[in-house]
Write a protein that holds these residues in place. Structure first.
Motif, PDB file in Angstrom:
ATOM      1  N   SER A  74      17.086   5.272  -9.967  1.00 44.75           N
ATOM      2  CA  SER A  74      17.865   4.255  -9.261  1.00 44.75           C
ATOM      3  C   SER A  74      17.053   3.504  -8.205  1.00 44.75           C
ATOM      4  O   SER A  74      17.573   2.607  -7.552  1.00 44.75           O
ATOM      5  N   LEU A  75      15.795   3.879  -8.036  1.00 47.63           N
ATOM      6  CA  LEU A  75      14.971   3.273  -6.986  1.00 47.63           C
ATOM      7  C   LEU A  75      14.335   1.958  -7.453  1.00 47.63           C
ATOM      8  O   LEU A  75      14.001   1.817  -8.629  1.00 47.63           O
ATOM      9  N   PRO A  76      14.129   1.018  -6.534  1.00 47.16           N
ATOM     10  CA  PRO A  76      13.511  -0.258  -6.915  1.00 47.16           C
ATOM     11  C   PRO A  76      12.021  -0.143  -7.252  1.00 47.16           C
ATOM     12  O   PRO A  76      11.469  -1.008  -7.919  1.00 47.16           O
ATOM     13  N   PHE A  77      11.355   0.920  -6.775  1.00 43.52           N
ATOM     14  CA  PHE A  77       9.953   1.175  -7.102  1.00 43.52           C
ATOM     15  C   PHE A  77       9.691   2.670  -6.932  1.00 43.52           C
ATOM     16  O   PHE A  77      10.418   3.360  -6.227  1.00 43.52           O
ATOM     17  N   THR A  78       8.629   3.162  -7.604  1.00 39.41           N
ATOM     18  CA  THR A  78       8.353   4.603  -7.566  1.00 39.41           C
ATOM     19  C   THR A  78       6.890   4.944  -7.314  1.00 39.41           C
ATOM     20  O   THR A  78       6.549   6.109  -7.219  1.00 39.41           O
ATOM     21  N   THR A  79       6.034   3.940  -7.206  1.00 35.24           N
ATOM     22  CA  THR A  79       4.614   4.229  -6.994  1.00 35.24           C
ATOM     23  C   THR A  79       4.144   3.660  -5.653  1.00 35.24           C
ATOM     24  O   THR A  79       4.765   2.744  -5.105  1.00 35.24           O
ATOM     25  N   LYS A  80       3.031   4.199  -5.161  1.00 37.99           N
ATOM     26  CA  LYS A  80       2.441   3.710  -3.908  1.00 37.99           C
ATOM     27  C   LYS A  80       2.062   2.244  -4.024  1.00 37.99           C
ATOM     28  O   LYS A  80       2.237   1.481  -3.082  1.00 37.99           O
ATOM     29  N   GLU A  81       1.549   1.869  -5.161  1.00 38.83           N
ATOM     30  CA  GLU A  81       1.097   0.506  -5.353  1.00 38.83           C
ATOM     31  C   GLU A  81       2.269  -0.476  -5.293  1.00 38.83           C
ATOM     32  O   GLU A  81       2.181  -1.531  -4.664  1.00 38.83           O
ATOM     33  N   GLU A  82       3.374  -0.119  -5.970  1.00 34.58           N
ATOM     34  CA  GLU A  82       4.558  -0.980  -5.929  1.00 34.58           C
ATOM     35  C   GLU A  82       5.126  -1.048  -4.509  1.00 34.58           C
ATOM     36  O   GLU A  82       5.570  -2.105  -4.060  1.00 34.58           O
ATOM     37  N   ALA A  83       5.104   0.080  -3.803  1.00 29.69           N
ATOM     38  CA  ALA A  83       5.600   0.123  -2.426  1.00 29.69           C
ATOM     39  C   ALA A  83       4.741  -0.767  -1.532  1.00 29.69           C
ATOM     40  O   ALA A  83       5.268  -1.533  -0.712  1.00 29.69           O
ATOM     41  N   THR A  84       3.449  -0.695  -1.696  1.00 21.93           N
ATOM     42  CA  THR A  84       2.543  -1.516  -0.890  1.00 21.93           C
ATOM     43  C   THR A  84       2.772  -2.990  -1.176  1.00 21.93           C
ATOM     44  O   THR A  84       2.831  -3.809  -0.257  1.00 21.93           O
ATOM     45  N   ARG A  85       2.925  -3.325  -2.450  1.00 20.36           N
ATOM     46  CA  ARG A  85       3.162  -4.714  -2.832  1.00 20.36           C
ATOM     47  C   ARG A  85       4.454  -5.231  -2.192  1.00 20.36           C
ATOM     48  O   ARG A  85       4.505  -6.340  -1.662  1.00 20.36           O
ATOM     49  N   MET A  86       5.505  -4.403  -2.210  1.00 17.33           N
ATOM     50  CA  MET A  86       6.778  -4.794  -1.618  1.00 17.33           C
ATOM     51  C   MET A  86       6.637  -4.962  -0.101  1.00 17.33           C
ATOM     52  O   MET A  86       7.153  -5.922   0.473  1.00 17.33           O
ATOM     53  N   LEU A  87       5.924  -4.043   0.554  1.00 16.47           N
ATOM     54  CA  LEU A  87       5.730  -4.150   2.005  1.00 16.47           C
ATOM     55  C   LEU A  87       4.930  -5.389   2.376  1.00 16.47           C
ATOM     56  O   LEU A  87       5.233  -6.061   3.362  1.00 16.47           O
ATOM     57  N   VAL A  88       3.921  -5.705   1.577  1.00 13.44           N
ATOM     58  CA  VAL A  88       3.120  -6.907   1.844  1.00 13.44           C
ATOM     59  C   VAL A  88       4.001  -8.149   1.700  1.00 13.44           C
ATOM     60  O   VAL A  88       3.914  -9.073   2.514  1.00 13.44           O
ATOM     61  N   LYS A  89       4.882  -8.163   0.713  1.00 17.66           N
ATOM     62  CA  LYS A  89       5.753  -9.319   0.518  1.00 17.66           C
ATOM     63  C   LYS A  89       6.791  -9.432   1.626  1.00 17.66           C
ATOM     64  O   LYS A  89       7.052 -10.518   2.135  1.00 17.66           O
ATOM     65  N   LYS A  90       7.408  -8.322   1.999  1.00 14.56           N
ATOM     66  CA  LYS A  90       8.522  -8.367   2.957  1.00 14.56           C
ATOM     67  C   LYS A  90       8.077  -8.361   4.413  1.00 14.56           C
ATOM     68  O   LYS A  90       8.699  -9.002   5.249  1.00 14.56           O
ATOM     69  N   VAL A  91       7.040  -7.615   4.743  1.00 21.42           N
ATOM     70  CA  VAL A  91       6.600  -7.486   6.132  1.00 21.42           C
ATOM     71  C   VAL A  91       5.369  -8.358   6.380  1.00 21.42           C
ATOM     72  O   VAL A  91       5.212  -8.909   7.464  1.00 21.42           O
ATOM     73  N   GLY A  92       4.503  -8.456   5.390  1.00 21.97           N
ATOM     74  CA  GLY A  92       3.276  -9.236   5.523  1.00 21.97           C
ATOM     75  C   GLY A  92       2.131  -8.372   6.033  1.00 21.97           C
ATOM     76  O   GLY A  92       2.345  -7.372   6.716  1.00 21.97           O
ATOM     77  N   ILE A  93       0.922  -8.756   5.687  1.00 20.02           N
ATOM     78  CA  ILE A  93      -0.261  -7.992   6.090  1.00 20.02           C
ATOM     79  C   ILE A  93      -0.407  -8.024   7.607  1.00 20.02           C
ATOM     80  O   ILE A  93      -0.677  -7.008   8.236  1.00 20.02           O
ATOM     81  N   THR A  94      -0.190  -9.181   8.206  1.00 18.38           N
ATOM     82  CA  THR A  94      -0.290  -9.294   9.666  1.00 18.38           C
ATOM     83  C   THR A  94       0.769  -8.426  10.340  1.00 18.38           C
ATOM     84  O   THR A  94       0.478  -7.752  11.333  1.00 18.38           O
ATOM     85  N   GLY A  95       1.983  -8.439   9.800  1.00 17.66           N
ATOM     86  CA  GLY A  95       3.055  -7.610  10.359  1.00 17.66           C
ATOM     87  C   GLY A  95       2.725  -6.131  10.273  1.00 17.66           C
ATOM     88  O   GLY A  95       2.974  -5.373  11.221  1.00 17.66           O
ATOM     89  N   LEU A  96       2.157  -5.709   9.144  1.00 17.81           N
ATOM     90  CA  LEU A  96       1.763  -4.305   8.983  1.00 17.81           C
ATOM     91  C   LEU A  96       0.647  -3.934   9.957  1.00 17.81           C
ATOM     92  O   LEU A  96       0.651  -2.845  10.541  1.00 17.81           O
ATOM     93  N   GLN A  97      -0.307  -4.849  10.155  1.00 15.66           N
ATOM     94  CA  GLN A  97      -1.388  -4.590  11.102  1.00 15.66           C
ATOM     95  C   GLN A  97      -0.856  -4.506  12.530  1.00 15.66           C
ATOM     96  O   GLN A  97      -1.307  -3.678  13.316  1.00 15.66           O
ATOM     97  N   ASN A  98       0.114  -5.352  12.865  1.00 14.97           N
ATOM     98  CA  ASN A  98       0.728  -5.302  14.192  1.00 14.97           C
ATOM     99  C   ASN A  98       1.447  -3.977  14.418  1.00 14.97           C
ATOM    100  O   ASN A  98       1.338  -3.378  15.492  1.00 14.97           O
ATOM    101  N   ILE A  99       2.177  -3.535  13.410  1.00 16.23           N
ATOM    102  CA  ILE A  99       2.880  -2.248  13.505  1.00 16.23           C
ATOM    103  C   ILE A  99       1.868  -1.123  13.689  1.00 16.23           C
ATOM    104  O   ILE A  99       2.052  -0.244  14.532  1.00 16.23           O
ATOM    105  N   GLN A 100       0.788  -1.153  12.905  1.00 18.78           N
ATOM    106  CA  GLN A 100      -0.235  -0.110  13.001  1.00 18.78           C
ATOM    107  C   GLN A 100      -0.842  -0.073  14.395  1.00 18.78           C
ATOM    108  O   GLN A 100      -1.000   0.993  14.986  1.00 18.78           O
ATOM    109  N   SER A 101      -1.168  -1.232  14.941  1.00 15.12           N
ATOM    110  CA  SER A 101      -1.787  -1.248  16.269  1.00 15.12           C
ATOM    111  C   SER A 101      -0.809  -0.785  17.335  1.00 15.12           C
ATOM    112  O   SER A 101      -1.193  -0.079  18.269  1.00 15.12           O
TER     113      SER A 101
END
Length: 140
Positions: A74-101
């Motif tokens: 029932s999940l929209p994705f099941t792999t790390k790669e799909e999860a990363t792709r979704m996060l890049v689309k929804k949050v953006g690389i800059t947003g992820l870097q900001n969260i990390q920092s």
């Protein structure tokens, strides 16, 4: 009439190329991000530290525990790669870097981080991320 036809064809071709660049660009960016992040975590020993941090925090353990019993179909994705792709689309690389920092500098609490993520992701996407995190931590 030929000018309008030529202009219309040019616009359609550019739109198709733009979509292709966006689709494949996010795929390449997310794959590269996942590769770099996985290598960095494994080489630095951070993965073990993260696992210990999660296991020592009852709130985080409770957050991840329901992931064990989720039906993965029932999940929209099941792999790390799909999860990363979704996060890049929804949050953006800059947003992820900001969260990390912010996390590394201690500028954001767990609650603030969860609120920020919950604002950008659906409940199903968050559940899928929990399942992937659970599987990664416990190699299931």
């Amino acid at each position: 009439m030929k000018i309008i036809k030529g202009l219309l064809i040019t616009v359609i071709v550019l739109a198709i190329l733009g979509y292709g660049v966006y689709h494949f660009g996010t795929k390449l960016a997310s794959d590269k991000l996942m590769e770099v992040l996985s290598t960095e975590l494994e080489n630095s020993g951070e993965l073990e530290k993260i696992k210990q941090t999660i296991e020592s925090d009852p709130e985080l353990m409770a957050f991840l525990e329901d992931a064990e019993s989720v039906d993965e179909q029932s999940l929209p994705f099941t792999t790390k790669e799909e999860a990363t792709r979704m996060l890049v689309k929804k949050v953006g690389i800059t947003g992820l870097q900001n969260i990390q920092s912010k996390v590394q500098e201690g500028q954001i609490s767990k609650e603030e981080l969860l609120q920020e993520i919950e604002g950008k992701l659906s409940e199903e996407e968050i559940t899928a991320l929990k399942v992937i995190a659970y599987k990664e931590l416990y190699h299931k």
